[in-house]
Design a protein around this motif. Structure first.
Motif, PDB file in Angstrom:
ATOM      1  N   CYS A 160       2.259  -7.656   3.520  1.00 34.27           N
ATOM      2  CA  CYS A 160       1.579  -7.188   4.736  1.00 34.27           C
ATOM      3  C   CYS A 160       0.295  -6.422   4.413  1.00 34.27           C
ATOM      4  N   SER A 161       0.273  -5.777   3.255  1.00 33.39           N
ATOM      5  CA  SER A 161      -0.888  -4.945   2.915  1.00 33.39           C
ATOM      6  C   SER A 161      -2.134  -5.755   2.556  1.00 33.39           C
ATOM      7  N   SER A 162      -2.025  -7.082   2.531  1.00 33.85           N
ATOM      8  CA  SER A 162      -3.220  -7.851   2.142  1.00 33.85           C
ATOM      9  C   SER A 162      -4.084  -8.235   3.328  1.00 33.85           C
ATOM     10  N   GLY A 163      -3.471  -8.621   4.448  1.00 35.14           N
ATOM     11  CA  GLY A 163      -4.250  -9.266   5.516  1.00 35.14           C
ATOM     12  C   GLY A 163      -4.495  -8.406   6.729  1.00 35.14           C
ATOM     13  N   ASN A 164      -4.241  -7.111   6.606  1.00 34.58           N
ATOM     14  CA  ASN A 164      -4.390  -6.260   7.805  1.00 34.58           C
ATOM     15  C   ASN A 164      -5.854  -6.063   8.181  1.00 34.58           C
ATOM     16  N   ALA A 165      -6.066  -5.335   9.278  1.00 33.75           N
ATOM     17  CA  ALA A 165      -7.438  -5.146   9.782  1.00 33.75           C
ATOM     18  C   ALA A 165      -8.228  -4.172   8.923  1.00 33.75           C
ATOM     19  N   GLY A 166      -7.562  -3.503   7.999  1.00 37.20           N
ATOM     20  CA  GLY A 166      -8.280  -2.654   7.048  1.00 37.20           C
ATOM     21  C   GLY A 166      -8.778  -1.336   7.613  1.00 37.20           C
ATOM     22  N   VAL A 167      -8.265  -0.934   8.769  1.00 35.11           N
ATOM     23  CA  VAL A 167      -8.821   0.241   9.438  1.00 35.11           C
ATOM     24  C   VAL A 167      -8.038   1.512   9.083  1.00 35.11           C
ATOM     25  N   PHE A 168      -8.757   2.564   8.738  1.00 31.15           N
ATOM     26  CA  PHE A 168      -8.152   3.896   8.570  1.00 31.15           C
ATOM     27  C   PHE A 168      -8.128   4.514   9.963  1.00 31.15           C
TER      28      PHE A 168
ATOM     29  N   ILE B 126       8.419  -2.041  -8.965  1.00 31.34           N
ATOM     30  CA  ILE B 126       8.988  -3.400  -8.987  1.00 31.34           C
ATOM     31  C   ILE B 126       8.597  -4.134  -7.715  1.00 31.34           C
ATOM     32  N   ASP B 127       8.121  -5.338  -7.873  1.00 30.77           N
ATOM     33  CA  ASP B 127       7.837  -6.196  -6.709  1.00 30.77           C
ATOM     34  C   ASP B 127       7.967  -7.643  -7.144  1.00 30.77           C
ATOM     35  N   ARG B 128       8.441  -8.491  -6.235  1.00 30.79           N
ATOM     36  CA  ARG B 128       8.539  -9.914  -6.592  1.00 30.79           C
ATOM     37  C   ARG B 128       7.158 -10.580  -6.575  1.00 30.79           C
TER      38      ARG B 128
ATOM     39  N   VAL C  44       0.826  -1.216   0.000  1.00 30.66           N
ATOM     40  CA  VAL C  44       0.000   0.000   0.000  1.00 30.66           C
ATOM     41  C   VAL C  44       0.861   1.267   0.000  1.00 30.66           C
ATOM     42  N   VAL C  45       2.037   1.204   0.650  1.00 28.78           N
ATOM     43  CA  VAL C  45       2.885   2.399   0.722  1.00 28.78           C
ATOM     44  C   VAL C  45       3.511   2.685  -0.641  1.00 28.78           C
ATOM     45  N   GLY C  46       4.087   1.653  -1.273  1.00 29.50           N
ATOM     46  CA  GLY C  46       4.715   1.848  -2.589  1.00 29.50           C
ATOM     47  C   GLY C  46       3.709   2.334  -3.622  1.00 29.50           C
TER      48      GLY C  46
ATOM     49  N   HIS D 282       6.188   1.474   8.562  1.00 28.32           N
ATOM     50  CA  HIS D 282       4.868   2.005   8.948  1.00 28.32           C
ATOM     51  C   HIS D 282       4.137   1.156   9.982  1.00 28.32           C
ATOM     52  N   GLN D 283       4.841   0.208  10.606  1.00 28.79           N
ATOM     53  CA  GLN D 283       4.291  -0.593  11.722  1.00 28.79           C
ATOM     54  C   GLN D 283       2.788  -0.882  11.597  1.00 28.79           C
ATOM     55  N   HIS D 284       1.992  -0.503  12.593  1.00 34.77           N
ATOM     56  CA  HIS D 284       0.563  -0.861  12.627  1.00 34.77           C
ATOM     57  C   HIS D 284      -0.312   0.070  11.785  1.00 34.77           C
ATOM     58  N   ILE D 285       0.288   1.061  11.122  1.00 36.41           N
ATOM     59  CA  ILE D 285      -0.548   2.101  10.513  1.00 36.41           C
ATOM     60  C   ILE D 285      -0.218   2.353   9.041  1.00 36.41           C
ATOM     61  N   GLY D 286       0.316   1.330   8.368  1.00 37.21           N
ATOM     62  CA  GLY D 286       0.732   1.531   6.975  1.00 37.21           C
ATOM     63  C   GLY D 286      -0.420   1.848   6.048  1.00 37.21           C
ATOM     64  N   LEU D 287      -1.552   1.171   6.250  1.00 37.82           N
ATOM     65  CA  LEU D 287      -2.716   1.456   5.413  1.00 37.82           C
ATOM     66  C   LEU D 287      -3.201   2.878   5.694  1.00 37.82           C
ATOM     67  N   THR D 288      -3.326   3.186   6.975  1.00 38.20           N
ATOM     68  CA  THR D 288      -3.822   4.501   7.388  1.00 38.20           C
ATOM     69  C   THR D 288      -2.982   5.636   6.815  1.00 38.20           C
ATOM     70  N   SER D 289      -1.667   5.463   6.858  1.00 38.83           N
ATOM     71  CA  SER D 289      -0.781   6.591   6.588  1.00 38.83           C
ATOM     72  C   SER D 289      -0.166   6.568   5.185  1.00 38.83           C
TER      73      SER D 289
ATOM     74  N   ASP E 268      12.457  -9.886  -8.310  1.00 37.71           N
ATOM     75  CA  ASP E 268      13.007  -9.855  -6.955  1.00 37.71           C
ATOM     76  C   ASP E 268      14.268  -8.999  -7.001  1.00 37.71           C
ATOM     77  N   VAL E 269      14.308  -7.914  -6.240  1.00 38.37           N
ATOM     78  CA  VAL E 269      15.516  -7.077  -6.227  1.00 38.37           C
ATOM     79  C   VAL E 269      16.503  -7.681  -5.230  1.00 38.37           C
ATOM     80  N   ILE E 270      17.648  -8.074  -5.746  1.00 39.96           N
ATOM     81  CA  ILE E 270      18.604  -8.792  -4.898  1.00 39.96           C
ATOM     82  C   ILE E 270      19.624  -7.821  -4.306  1.00 39.96           C
TER      83      ILE E 270
HETATM   84  C1  FAD Z   1      -2.400  -8.222  11.731  1.00 40.33           C
HETATM   85  C2  FAD Z   1      -2.178  -6.849  11.149  1.00 40.33           C
HETATM   86  C3  FAD Z   1      -3.181  -5.905  11.199  1.00 40.33           C
HETATM   87  C4  FAD Z   1      -2.967  -4.621  10.681  1.00 40.33           C
HETATM   88  N1  FAD Z   1      -3.997  -3.726  10.679  1.00 40.33           N
HETATM   89  C5  FAD Z   1      -3.809  -2.478  10.155  1.00 40.33           C
HETATM   90  C6  FAD Z   1      -4.882  -1.557  10.096  1.00 40.33           C
HETATM   91  O1  FAD Z   1      -6.015  -1.865  10.444  1.00 40.33           O
HETATM   92  N2  FAD Z   1      -4.625  -0.301   9.610  1.00 40.33           N
HETATM   93  C7  FAD Z   1      -3.381   0.070   9.189  1.00 40.33           C
HETATM   94  O2  FAD Z   1      -3.196   1.225   8.829  1.00 40.33           O
HETATM   95  N3  FAD Z   1      -2.356  -0.811   9.181  1.00 40.33           N
HETATM   96  C8  FAD Z   1      -2.536  -2.074   9.660  1.00 40.33           C
HETATM   97  N4  FAD Z   1      -1.502  -2.965   9.674  1.00 40.33           N
HETATM   98  C9  FAD Z   1      -0.187  -2.544   9.191  1.00 40.33           C
HETATM   99  C10 FAD Z   1      -0.109  -2.489   7.681  1.00 40.33           C
HETATM  100  O3  FAD Z   1      -0.638  -3.672   7.120  1.00 40.33           O
HETATM  101  C11 FAD Z   1       1.345  -2.296   7.252  1.00 40.33           C
HETATM  102  O4  FAD Z   1       1.902  -1.197   7.915  1.00 40.33           O
HETATM  103  C12 FAD Z   1       1.429  -2.048   5.743  1.00 40.33           C
HETATM  104  O5  FAD Z   1       0.792  -3.090   5.039  1.00 40.33           O
HETATM  105  C13 FAD Z   1       2.865  -1.917   5.293  1.00 40.33           C
HETATM  106  O6  FAD Z   1       2.811  -1.651   3.914  1.00 40.33           O
HETATM  107  P1  FAD Z   1       4.117  -1.656   3.022  1.00 40.33           P
HETATM  108  O7  FAD Z   1       3.703  -1.284   1.653  1.00 40.33           O
HETATM  109  O8  FAD Z   1       5.166  -0.857   3.713  1.00 40.33           O
HETATM  110  O9  FAD Z   1       4.625  -3.188   3.099  1.00 40.33           O
HETATM  111  P2  FAD Z   1       4.112  -4.497   2.336  1.00 40.33           P
HETATM  112  O10 FAD Z   1       2.655  -4.495   2.125  1.00 40.33           O
HETATM  113  O11 FAD Z   1       4.704  -5.646   3.068  1.00 40.33           O
HETATM  114  O12 FAD Z   1       4.763  -4.349   0.911  1.00 40.33           O
HETATM  115  C14 FAD Z   1       6.152  -4.443   0.699  1.00 40.33           C
HETATM  116  C15 FAD Z   1       6.342  -5.047  -0.674  1.00 40.33           C
HETATM  117  O13 FAD Z   1       7.731  -5.041  -0.997  1.00 40.33           O
HETATM  118  C16 FAD Z   1       8.033  -6.209  -1.700  1.00 40.33           C
HETATM  119  N5  FAD Z   1       9.460  -6.485  -1.597  1.00 40.33           N
HETATM  120  C17 FAD Z   1      10.183  -6.536  -0.460  1.00 40.33           C
HETATM  121  N6  FAD Z   1      11.478  -6.767  -0.742  1.00 40.33           N
HETATM  122  C18 FAD Z   1      11.551  -6.890  -2.077  1.00 40.33           C
HETATM  123  C19 FAD Z   1      12.621  -7.167  -2.959  1.00 40.33           C
HETATM  124  N7  FAD Z   1      13.864  -7.343  -2.519  1.00 40.33           N
HETATM  125  N8  FAD Z   1      12.351  -7.261  -4.300  1.00 40.33           N
HETATM  126  C20 FAD Z   1      11.083  -7.086  -4.767  1.00 40.33           C
HETATM  127  N9  FAD Z   1      10.032  -6.820  -3.966  1.00 40.33           N
HETATM  128  C21 FAD Z   1      10.273  -6.717  -2.629  1.00 40.33           C
HETATM  129  C22 FAD Z   1       7.164  -7.274  -1.036  1.00 40.33           C
HETATM  130  O14 FAD Z   1       6.962  -8.384  -1.893  1.00 40.33           O
HETATM  131  C23 FAD Z   1       5.886  -6.502  -0.736  1.00 40.33           C
HETATM  132  O15 FAD Z   1       4.922  -6.656  -1.749  1.00 40.33           O
HETATM  133  C24 FAD Z   1      -1.695  -4.277  10.153  1.00 40.33           C
HETATM  134  C25 FAD Z   1      -0.685  -5.235  10.066  1.00 40.33           C
HETATM  135  C26 FAD Z   1      -0.924  -6.534  10.548  1.00 40.33           C
HETATM  136  C27 FAD Z   1       0.151  -7.556  10.438  1.00 40.33           C
END
Ligand code: FAD
Length: 417
Positions: A43-51, A34-36, A15-17, A379-386, A224-226
């Motif tokens: 992480c962005s697929s299974g979160n609680a979905g809360v803003f 780019i993503d593998r 969600v952040v990218g 973005h710890q627990h708030i990646g979707l939100t922020s 996959d970026v190595i």
């Molecule tokens: C149980 C749970 C509940 C949550 N609930 C909430 C919520 O309600 N609200 C909220 O705001 N947040 C919530 N979060 C947090 C939120 O899900 C994360 O902060 C957010 O998804 C992080 O997004 P991201 O894009 O940084 O990371 P990701 O979604 O993990 O994306 C990173 C991407 O980078 C790719 N990648 C990594 N390394 C490489 C590489 N070397 N080469 C190619 N691709 C690479 C990965 O494949 C992945 O697709 C929750 C998290 C959990 C675990």
């Protein structure tokens, strides 16, 4: 193409990218993502979905230190650290607990409140033209307490949010039942946040935004970026599992995997994978009007297209350890505390890795060592939100616009000071 258009490669289609990509495209840049994995599958697929516009406090808070042993000793507790991981985690834990003192906590809260404030509106703006508005829904948060004693024990952490514009209100009895009829009558009181919302499918939201980004001209590469090799004369060479890619400028938004990539750019950051679990009840037999939180179990229950999602818990075990689905079973054992009539037989489980820094503030901004490298991770627990505000900040920085906020708390080198 605009006159000052640049070529930007975003690493990570979470969600952040994707939010970074959308804001960069709106500035007229040429964007490659780019993503593998396909978009929105980590992480962005299974979160609680809360803003979570209320989530301006860091995870580490004053007083937390004293409750950690109790949480660790409780097998149904919200926190576990795998035995084999204690030694590796120890330096991070020390930084984490230090970040929970009152003054650093307030400084993190200031930085976080900018990112989480008004999140539903920010998402609506991000989704403009993307055709995903139907996945965004306003709803209050009802954070339920088991008794009055636990409410009064927890109220101060809600009050700490008031200076940052959060307005919690306590609701009891009939008013609580009216707000959320599905909630157990055993639960006497709750803190309610009205200005909240959620998505009904976090993964589809990211995929929809990624499709929109491609319609706006972005290129999506599944690689996959190595290794990352910054070049002296500017630009970056990315070694991937399918050959090298030359990039003019990059944004590292690779979630919990960003630490290794930042290190390859010469910038060590204490990033941990803070694992969380969800349990999806596919035929829950209860319909929620709100997002419900359990103060006792420290998890959230969000109504989604595919059922009722219970998400939460924290586990430290490193990036590569296999999931321990007993953590998700804990959620299953606690759901009837909230909804006594819930059907808990038809369910699926999931584990995801939150990218977490000790002070809970994501790294957003340029590399201090190499021109043309930007970071957007942690973005710890708030990646979707922020995500929308993060994307906007990155686009501002790439364009040379100075955001009207103190960027110091988000700097990549803040842990070296
Ligand atoms: C149980 C749970 C509940 C949550 N609930 C909430 C919520 O309600 N609200 C909220 O705001 N947040 C919530 N979060 C947090 C939120 O899900 C994360 O902060 C957010 O998804 C992080 O997004 P991201 O894009 O940084 O990371 P990701 O979604 O993990 O994306 C990173 C991407 O980078 C790719 N990648 C990594 N390394 C490489 C590489 N070397 N080469 C190619 N691709 C690479 C990965 O494949 C992945 O697709 C929750 C998290 C959990 C675990």
């Amino acid at each position: 193409m605009q006159e000052n258009a640049q070529s930007i490669t975003v690493l990570g289609a979470g969600v952040v990218g994707i939010a970074c990509a959308v804001h960069l495209l709106r500035d007229g840049h040429r964007v490659t993502i780019i993503d593998r994995l396909p978009p929105g599958e980590a992480c962005s697929s299974g979160n609680a979905g809360v803003f979570a516009s209320y989530a301006c406090l860091p995870v580490s808070l004053p007083g937390l230190f004293w409750s950690v042993p109790g949480m660790l000793l409780d097998p149904a507790g919200a926190l576990t650290i795998r035995m084999s991981y204690w030694l590796t985690l120890f330096p991070w834990l020390v930084k984490f607990l230090r970040a929970g003192r009152m003054e650093p906590m307030q400084s993190s809260a200031r930085a976080l409140s900018f990112l989480v404030n008004n999140s539903l509106e920010q998402h609506r703006d991000l989704a403009r033209g993307a055709g995903v508005d139907h996945l965004l829904r306003p709803a209050p948060l009802v954070y339920a307490y088991a008794d009055e004693a636990s409410l009064s024990k927890g109220l101060h952490t809600w009050d700490w949010r008031r200076p940052y514009g959060v307005e919690p209100r306590v609701v009891r009895g009939a008013e609580l039942r009216e707000l959320e009829p599905a909630l157990s009558e055993e639960l006497p009181c709750a803190v309610v946040i009205d200005d909240c919302g959620h998505t009904t499918n976090p993964s589809l939201l990211v995929k929809g935004l990624a499709d929109y980004a491609q319609r706006q001209g972005a290129t999506l590469l599944q690689r996959d970026v190595i290794d990352i090799h910054p070049r002296d004369g500017g630009g970056v060479r990315l070694s991937t599992d399918d050959g090298d890619i030359m990039a003019e400028k990059i944004v590292i938004a690779a979630g919990a995997w960003s630490g290794k990539l930042a290190e390859q750019c010469g910038e060590a950051v204490p990033l941990e994978a803070e694992r969380g679990y969800h349990l999806m009840l596919h035929d829950p037999g209860v319909e929620l009007r709100s997002i419900v939180g359990s103060a006792k179990g420290k998890f959230l229950a969000t109504p989604m297209d595919e059922g009722l999602r219970l998400a939460g818990t924290t586990e430290f075990a490193g990036l590569d350890a296999p999931p321990d689905y007993r953590r998700a079973e804990v959620l299953r054992s606690q759901v009837r505390d909230l909804f006594p009539d819930a059907n808990i037989d038809d369910y699926s489980q999931w584990m995801g890795q939150r990218p977490s820094l000790p002070d809970s503030v994501p790294v957003i901004g340029p590399s201090q060592r190499h021109a043309g490298i930007y970071y957007a991770f942690g973005h710890q627990h708030i990646g979707l939100t922020s995500a929308p505000k993060t994307g906007r900040l990155i686009a501002d920085m790439v364009a040379g616009r100075t955001p009207n906020i103190d960027l110091g708390p988000y700097r990549v080198d803040r842990f070296q000071r």
